[in-house]
Design a protein around this motif. Structure first.
Motif, short mmCIF file in Angstrom:
data_model
loop_
_atom_site.label_atom_id
_atom_site.label_comp_id
_atom_site.label_asym_id
_atom_site.label_seq_id
_atom_site.Cartn_x
_atom_site.Cartn_y
_atom_site.Cartn_z
N GLN A 56 0.66 -1.84 0.13
CA GLN A 56 0.23 0.26 0.15
C GLN A 56 0.53 1.08 -0.01
O GLN A 56 0.11 2.58 -0.10
N LYS A 57 2.33 1.41 0.34
CA LYS A 57 3.30 2.26 -0.03
C LYS A 57 3.85 2.55 -0.86
O LYS A 57 4.18 1.32 -1.64
N PRO A 58 4.12 3.30 -1.81
CA PRO A 58 5.08 4.15 -2.49
C PRO A 58 6.39 3.35 -2.10
O PRO A 58 6.57 3.42 -1.51
N LEU A 59 6.68 2.89 -3.10
CA LEU A 59 8.86 2.06 -2.94
C LEU A 59 9.53 3.18 -3.19
O LEU A 59 9.09 3.76 -3.91
N VAL A 60 10.01 3.43 -1.63
CA VAL A 60 11.10 4.44 -1.82
C VAL A 60 12.45 3.18 -1.85
O VAL A 60 13.05 2.97 -1.83
N SER A 61 13.51 3.92 -2.83
CA SER A 61 14.67 3.34 -4.11
C SER A 61 15.57 4.47 -2.97
O SER A 61 16.17 5.67 -3.01
N ILE A 62 16.58 3.33 -2.12
CA ILE A 62 17.64 4.14 -1.20
C ILE A 62 18.71 4.05 -1.83
O ILE A 62 19.36 3.03 -2.23
N TYR A 121 9.67 2.65 7.36
CA TYR A 121 8.61 2.88 6.49
C TYR A 121 9.09 1.11 5.86
O TYR A 121 10.03 0.52 5.64
N PRO A 122 7.74 0.52 4.98
CA PRO A 122 7.60 -0.93 4.88
C PRO A 122 8.76 -1.53 4.00
O PRO A 122 7.97 -2.40 3.21
N ASN A 123 8.23 -0.50 2.66
CA ASN A 123 8.58 -0.44 1.47
C ASN A 123 9.77 0.13 0.68
O ASN A 123 9.31 1.36 0.41
N VAL A 124 11.10 -0.23 0.49
CA VAL A 124 12.06 0.02 0.21
C VAL A 124 12.84 -0.57 -0.57
O VAL A 124 12.99 -2.29 -0.59
N GLU A 125 13.75 -0.47 -1.42
CA GLU A 125 15.17 -1.55 -1.78
C GLU A 125 16.41 -0.17 -1.68
O GLU A 125 16.11 0.75 -1.78
N VAL A 126 17.22 -1.23 -1.66
CA VAL A 126 18.99 -0.44 -1.43
C VAL A 126 19.58 -0.47 -2.69
O VAL A 126 19.69 -1.61 -3.05
N ILE A 127 20.09 0.40 -3.23
CA ILE A 127 21.07 0.95 -3.71
C ILE A 127 22.64 0.72 -4.33
O ILE A 127 22.43 2.34 -3.08
N VAL A 128 23.43 0.33 -3.74
CA VAL A 128 25.14 0.56 -3.26
C VAL A 128 25.32 1.04 -4.36
O VAL A 128 25.62 -0.11 -5.48
N VAL A 129 26.11 2.17 -5.69
CA VAL A 129 26.73 1.82 -6.56
C VAL A 129 28.48 2.55 -6.10
O VAL A 129 28.77 3.13 -4.62
N ALA A 184 17.30 2.04 -10.49
CA ALA A 184 16.19 2.38 -9.43
C ALA A 184 14.59 1.43 -9.87
O ALA A 184 14.23 2.19 -10.87
N LYS A 185 13.91 1.34 -9.15
CA LYS A 185 12.65 0.96 -9.59
C LYS A 185 11.79 1.69 -8.38
O LYS A 185 10.68 1.45 -9.09
N GLY A 186 12.16 2.30 -7.67
CA GLY A 186 10.77 3.20 -6.95
C GLY A 186 10.09 4.77 -7.38
O GLY A 186 10.90 4.83 -8.70
N GLU A 187 8.85 4.78 -7.02
CA GLU A 187 8.30 6.16 -6.84
C GLU A 187 9.53 6.86 -6.43
O GLU A 187 8.98 8.60 -7.20
N PRO A 211 10.88 12.68 -6.63
CA PRO A 211 9.57 11.53 -7.46
C PRO A 211 10.79 10.92 -8.56
O PRO A 211 11.44 12.24 -9.16
N ALA A 212 10.35 9.71 -8.64
CA ALA A 212 10.23 9.20 -10.25
C ALA A 212 10.17 10.42 -11.33
O ALA A 212 10.82 10.53 -12.65
N TRP A 213 8.96 10.70 -11.05
CA TRP A 213 8.35 11.14 -12.13
C TRP A 213 9.14 12.65 -12.33
O TRP A 213 9.00 13.50 -13.72
N VAL A 214 9.42 13.14 -11.12
CA VAL A 214 10.60 14.61 -11.02
C VAL A 214 11.34 14.28 -12.21
O VAL A 214 12.48 15.50 -13.24
N ILE A 215 12.26 13.17 -11.94
CA ILE A 215 13.34 12.83 -12.38
C ILE A 215 13.42 12.80 -14.31
O ILE A 215 14.04 13.40 -15.17
N ARG A 216 12.66 12.08 -13.92
CA ARG A 216 11.88 12.18 -15.58
C ARG A 216 11.52 13.36 -16.75
O ARG A 216 11.90 13.37 -17.78
#
Length: 302
Positions: free
Chosen positions: A4-10, A33-41, A82-85, A175-180
């Motif tokens: 129910q929560k939008p995905l956040v990409s950290i 926050y229940p919906n995250v993905e974590v990306i380390v570059v 990233a796949k997050g919103e 937000p991903a839409w702002v980056i686009r």
């Protein structure tokens, strides 16, 4: 609940600071926050961080860059994966507080014009002392600006959310839409000022930059390049000029250029000579020389 929560990409960048990045990853375990993905570059660290990072956070997504792409370039690799919103960019020398993401996401739910948001920053080594509670405007004379509340004890005096001039690159959600719409971070900077330039691009699209005091982050400050380094001297000087050239037009740019030539250059030159810091003097002048030799902005990579 998570669905129910939008995905956040950290997204964070590691460069020869595996132990520091591990501290950040360990703090992510305590997020509410229940919906995250974590990306380390990893920006081409000397030693592989893979084993330590996967041990600290088994679900981490690791992107191994074959060369050091700098702050913007490394984050751009994270953006592409990233796949997050919502994308939350954090310095690896930070520690997150458990409820940080809820407050940041709330800004976009509350303010339709929000294009980016940063949390309140406290110094990691001085809990209760503010580093950042928003940014003041860039001074047209010096090309610099100050962080609101910096080095003040936190008594709740900056606990009102609202518009600020810039996001803090050490922790900013976009937000991903702002980056686009706006595009990727400007890689021409490599290090320092890229988040300011990106914020200017976001604002030119009609969005605002917000500060959210409900969210708190702890910052260890300058762990990657060091608090005093020639790398920092070069890029801060070079990019300070570059930022003004890219984002200030007309008489304000004339004012800045005149002030810089007549005041900043002599002052810094004499300062480094007096302190016998020949390497910093050279780095300072190399930053100036870079701008003089790259005066045509159209030839520079975004």
């Amino acid at each position: 609940m998570a669905a129910q929560k939008p995905l956040v990409s950290i997204i964070t960048i590691n460069y020869n600071q595996t132990a520091v990045t591990v501290d950040l990853l360990e703090s992510i375990h305590y997020l509410t926050y229940p919906n995250v993905e974590v990306i380390v570059v990893d920006n081409a660290s000397r030693e592989s961080p893979v084993e330590a990072l996967q041990k600290a956070y088994p679900d981490v997504r690791l992107i191994m860059s074959p060369k050091n792409l700098g702050f913007a370039g490394g984050n751009n690799l994270g953006i592409k994966a990233a796949k997050g919103e919502y994308l939350f960019f954090v310095n690896n020398d930070t520690v997150l507080t458990p409820t940080i993401l809820e407050g940041l996401v709330e800004i976009f739910d509350t303010y339709p014009d929000a294009g980016a948001v940063s949390p309140k920053f406290h110094y990691y080594d001085a809990p209760g002392t503010i580093e950042f509670a928003g940014y003041e405007e860039v001074n047209i004379f010096s090309g610099r600006n100050a962080m609101v509340g910096c080095k003040k004890k936190d008594y709740g005096q900056y606990d009102k959310a609202g518009v600020t001039n810039y996001a803090h690159g050490g922790g900013m959600m976009v937000p991903a839409w702002v980056i686009r719409e706006v595009g990727l971070m400007p890689e021409v900077y490599f290090l320092y000022y890229e988040e300011f330039d990106w914020c200017e691009s976001i604002k030119r699209k009609g969005y605002q930059i917000y500060y959210q005091p409900k969210s708190l982050i702890y910052h260890k400050e300058s762990m990657t390049v060091g608090k005093v380094s020639t790398l920092k001297t070069f890029y801060q000087n070079r990019n300070r000029i570059l930022f003004m050239r890219r984002n200030v037009k007309g008489w304000p740019l004339v004012v800045f250029t005149t002030y810089y030539a007549l005041c900043t250059v002599p002052k810094n030159t004499l300062k480094y000579i007096a302190k016998r810091e020949s390497k910093h003097l050279r780095a300072f002048w190399q930053g100036l020389a870079w701008n003089l030799s790259n005066w045509d902005l159209s030839n520079l990579k975004h």
